[in-house]
Design a protein around this motif. Structure first.
Motif, short mmCIF file in Angstrom:
data_model
loop_
_atom_site.label_atom_id
_atom_site.label_comp_id
_atom_site.label_asym_id
_atom_site.label_seq_id
_atom_site.Cartn_x
_atom_site.Cartn_y
_atom_site.Cartn_z
N PRO A 188 0.89 -1.22 0.08
CA PRO A 188 -0.13 -0.31 0.06
C PRO A 188 0.73 1.21 0.11
O PRO A 188 0.18 2.23 -0.41
CB PRO A 188 -0.76 -0.36 0.89
N LYS A 189 1.62 1.13 0.50
CA LYS A 189 2.67 2.08 0.23
C LYS A 189 4.18 2.64 0.14
O LYS A 189 4.87 3.54 0.06
CB LYS A 189 3.30 2.58 1.87
N VAL A 190 4.45 1.65 -0.53
CA VAL A 190 5.88 1.04 -1.56
C VAL A 190 6.18 2.40 -2.20
O VAL A 190 7.48 2.56 -2.86
CB VAL A 190 5.82 -0.32 -1.62
N ASN A 220 -14.76 1.69 2.45
CA ASN A 220 -14.89 3.58 1.68
C ASN A 220 -14.19 3.73 1.48
O ASN A 220 -14.08 5.05 0.55
CB ASN A 220 -15.95 3.65 3.28
N ARG A 221 -12.79 3.93 2.11
CA ARG A 221 -11.87 5.34 1.37
C ARG A 221 -11.55 4.34 0.73
O ARG A 221 -10.50 5.53 0.12
CB ARG A 221 -10.70 4.90 2.73
N ILE A 222 -10.94 3.71 0.36
CA ILE A 222 -10.65 2.67 -1.52
C ILE A 222 -11.82 4.01 -2.60
O ILE A 222 -11.32 4.07 -3.74
CB ILE A 222 -10.98 1.40 -1.34
N MET A 223 -12.89 3.29 -2.15
CA MET A 223 -13.62 3.88 -3.03
C MET A 223 -13.73 5.77 -3.27
O MET A 223 -13.90 6.24 -4.22
CB MET A 223 -15.67 3.65 -2.46
N ILE A 224 -14.08 6.12 -2.15
CA ILE A 224 -13.16 7.95 -1.90
C ILE A 224 -12.24 7.55 -2.92
O ILE A 224 -11.97 8.74 -4.01
CB ILE A 224 -13.64 7.97 -0.40
N GLY A 225 -10.90 7.23 -2.62
CA GLY A 225 -9.81 7.27 -3.09
C GLY A 225 -9.75 7.47 -4.85
O GLY A 225 -9.54 8.00 -5.53
N VAL A 226 -10.73 6.12 -5.58
CA VAL A 226 -11.06 5.70 -6.28
C VAL A 226 -11.84 6.86 -6.95
O VAL A 226 -11.61 7.59 -8.54
CB VAL A 226 -11.51 4.61 -6.64
N GLY A 270 -6.28 10.92 -3.55
CA GLY A 270 -6.84 10.04 -3.69
C GLY A 270 -6.38 8.91 -3.53
O GLY A 270 -6.66 7.73 -3.30
N TYR A 271 -4.93 8.93 -3.71
CA TYR A 271 -3.78 7.81 -3.57
C TYR A 271 -3.57 7.52 -2.70
O TYR A 271 -3.47 6.30 -2.05
CB TYR A 271 -2.40 8.19 -4.41
N SER A 272 -3.18 8.19 -1.59
CA SER A 272 -3.44 8.42 0.08
C SER A 272 -4.67 7.93 0.96
O SER A 272 -5.11 6.38 1.38
CB SER A 272 -2.91 9.61 0.26
N ASP A 273 -5.84 8.03 -0.40
CA ASP A 273 -6.79 7.17 0.87
C ASP A 273 -7.01 5.86 0.30
O ASP A 273 -7.42 5.33 1.37
CB ASP A 273 -7.83 8.21 0.02
N ILE A 274 -6.26 4.98 -0.81
CA ILE A 274 -6.53 4.22 -1.73
C ILE A 274 -5.46 3.32 -0.08
O ILE A 274 -5.49 2.38 0.02
CB ILE A 274 -6.41 4.02 -3.05
N ALA A 275 -4.32 3.89 0.10
CA ALA A 275 -3.22 3.30 0.45
C ALA A 275 -3.60 3.36 2.20
O ALA A 275 -3.70 2.27 2.73
CB ALA A 275 -2.29 4.06 0.12
N ILE A 276 -4.75 4.09 2.35
CA ILE A 276 -4.95 4.06 4.08
C ILE A 276 -5.92 3.22 4.56
O ILE A 276 -6.00 2.07 4.79
CB ILE A 276 -4.70 5.09 4.72
N GLY A 277 -6.50 3.35 3.47
CA GLY A 277 -8.13 2.17 2.95
C GLY A 277 -7.46 0.34 3.13
O GLY A 277 -7.57 -0.14 3.81
N PHE A 286 -2.70 3.96 9.27
CA PHE A 286 -1.54 4.85 8.62
C PHE A 286 -2.94 6.26 9.28
O PHE A 286 -3.73 6.34 9.04
CB PHE A 286 -1.20 5.37 7.57
N ARG A 287 -1.86 7.63 9.22
CA ARG A 287 -2.24 8.57 9.96
C ARG A 287 -2.37 9.52 8.46
O ARG A 287 -1.83 8.89 7.46
CB ARG A 287 -0.78 9.30 9.98
N GLU A 288 -3.37 10.46 8.75
CA GLU A 288 -3.91 10.90 7.53
C GLU A 288 -2.72 11.36 6.95
O GLU A 288 -1.74 12.28 7.48
CB GLU A 288 -4.81 12.43 8.19
#
Length: 499
Positions: A188-190, A220-226, A270-277, A286-288
């Motif tokens: 998710p973060k690499v 939900n976070r992944i969907m928001i990021g996409v 959006g990328y960060s939201d998907i990674a956090i999700g 993961f922190r915001e």
């Protein structure tokens, strides 16, 4: 081609395989015999490491081997630092008969490790820039190198420095080799962050918990990021790609500034939201990484809200190491300026990036100097906001274009001059009802939704059963629309993959 988060391969093949495999293994771990085996050989962790390495190797098979050897080196250096630190070995330096200073020997392997960990980043990202600068300064003709930069090298380097420094400071241990491999390769973060510090990650490795709430929140976070990436960022980017900066009217030119400002935000947020999700589903918090940065009323506040993990990394490992704010006002200002210049250099090898970092450094230093002045305190918030957004709006063009003459072309067009070619299409062609609607939604989403009043109102609605179901229905519909956008669009990589 890398396996992007917003590709069909990732969303419908890789992601389901990882989730199903991970929870199947977690279920098996509840069996007594398997649980005893897992204490010596963590099966769920090994599975995620294998998936992460496959994810990384998808872009280029050889990169996986290079990453593995790199991690072996970093882990060995971490053990070296840990071993020397445990023994408490130090040298005593005599500045004068009355003044002595202890230098712990673990300081030396730390710096050896930082230099070795940073070398690939400098070699792949900055070799040609250094060669170009050398040739320009000395009239030489050194040949440029043909280099293919390994994916995510900047973020892997930052994570490696965090690993070594946290061990040196005693804020974390070296852990096992599997722990180090897991931390530096976690998919998710690499590639593009968020940058997670080793001391934060290590504490969660053995404490991962799964629940329906965490899984739902993660999805939900992944969907928001996409939705942010595919519907907003990619649409803005597609519009910008159609516009020739050498043939556009004044309104079109100003619109490109706004669209790029929104594209950059929704692409990376959006990328960060998907990674956090993704991380949340797998048991990691993961922190915001973004907190509505376009609501900021100063450049300093903007950097507390934009790419928060990068700012925290620079603060923890550069700013504090330089003395932070402990050595007087002038040194504090120097340290702040250096942080932002380094941030510019990190974003890319080019004078445009250095200039971009320098602009933000100057703004932060000036704000620090005038913060407690009466005229600044009495300046209306609206004026501060407009000044801040104007600086951000214009300075983003230094990231958009490597050639400073292109920046000048766009800014001249915004002022209504400098366009010599005939204009084939006016702003009405580019900014149709769909584009104007999405732009207004993008502006509102980046500003209004960050209001505390709106947050409280939204929280009150989703706290009810009907409100929560309505939220899930809206997210699902928006996600399906994003998938349709994705299927019908061309390949569009995340902007921050280049940094």
């Amino acid at each position: 081609m890398s396996m992007l988060f917003t590709t069909q391969l990732f969303l419908f093949v890789f992601f389901p395989f990882v989730i199903l495999g991970y929870f199947l293994i977690r279920g098996l771990l509840s069996l007594n015999g398997v649980r005893r085996l897992s204490k010596r050989f963590p099966l769920d962790q090994v599975f995620l490491i294998g998936c992460s390495m496959c994810f990384y190797m998808w872009s280029l098979f050889d990169n996986g081997y290079r990453l593995f050897y790199y991690i072996v080196l970093v882990y060995g250096l971490g053990l070296w630092i840990s071993h020397i630190r445990a023994k408490g070995l130090y040298l005593t330096l005599y500045r004068s008969p009355a003044e002595q200073k202890r230098v712990y020997l673990s300081f030396f392997p730390l710096w050896i490790g930082i230099l070795l960990a940073t070398f690939p980043l400098i070699y792949f990202n900055y070799s040609n820039f250094l060669i170009q600068s050398w040739n320009s300064l000395f009239g030489d003709s050194l040949p440029f190198k043909s280099l293919l930069t390994p994916l995510g090298i900047s973020f892997i380097t930052f994570s490696s420095i965090s690993y070594l420094t946290d061990i040196y400071r005693g804020q974390a241990t070296a852990g096992s080799f599997l722990d180090c491999l897991f931390y530096l390769s976690f998919f998710p973060k690499v590639i593009s962050g968020p940058i997670v510090l080793w001391r934060d990650f290590q504490g969660q490795i053995g404490q991962r918990r799964s629940s329906l709430t965490l899984i739902t929140d993660g999805i939900n976070r992944i969907m928001i990021g996409v939705v942010k990436k595919v519907i907003l960022a990619d649409t803005f980017g597609a519009c910008l790609a159609q516009i020739s900066i050498h043939s556009m009217d004044q309104i079109t030119a100003f619109g490109t500034l706004v669209l790029y400002m929104l594209q950059l935000y929704y692409d990376f947020a959006g990328y960060s939201d998907i990674a956090i999700g993704l991380a949340k589903i797998l048991g990691f918090e993961f922190r915001e990484n973004f907190q509505f940065p376009y609501r900021s009323v100063s450049i300093s506040e903007f950097w507390r809200r934009w790419h928060i993990s990068l700012g925290r990394w620079f603060k923890e490992y550069i700013y504090i190491s330089l003395g932070g704010s402990r050595n007087g006002k002038m040194r504090t200002l120097r340290n702040l300026a250096l942080i932002f210049v380094l941030s510019g250099i990190w974003h890319g090898a080019g004078w445009n990036y250095i200039l971009w970092g320098s602009v933000h450094a100057l703004c932060v230093v000036v704000e620090r100097l005038i913060y407690d002045k009466k005229f600044y305190q009495k300046t209306p918030v609206a004026i501060k906001y407009l000044a801040t957004m104007t600086i951000i709006l214009l300075s983003w063009q230094l990231l958009r274009f490597q050639d400073l003459s292109d920046v000048g072309t766009v800014l001249n067009a915004v002022l209504g001059k400098g366009i010599n070619l005939p204009i084939s299409f006016t702003w009405r062609y580019y900014y149709d009802v769909k584009m104007l609607s999405l732009t207004m939604i993008g502006i509102a989403g980046a500003t209004v939704l960050g209001s505390q009043r709106v947050k409280s109102w939204y929280g009150a609605i989703v706290s009810t059963r009907l409100g929560y179901l309505l939220q899930e229905l809206v997210l699902l519909v928006m996600f399906i629309i994003a998938i349709l956008f994705m299927v019908n669009s061309t390949y569009s990589p995340f902007i921050y993959f280049q940094y």
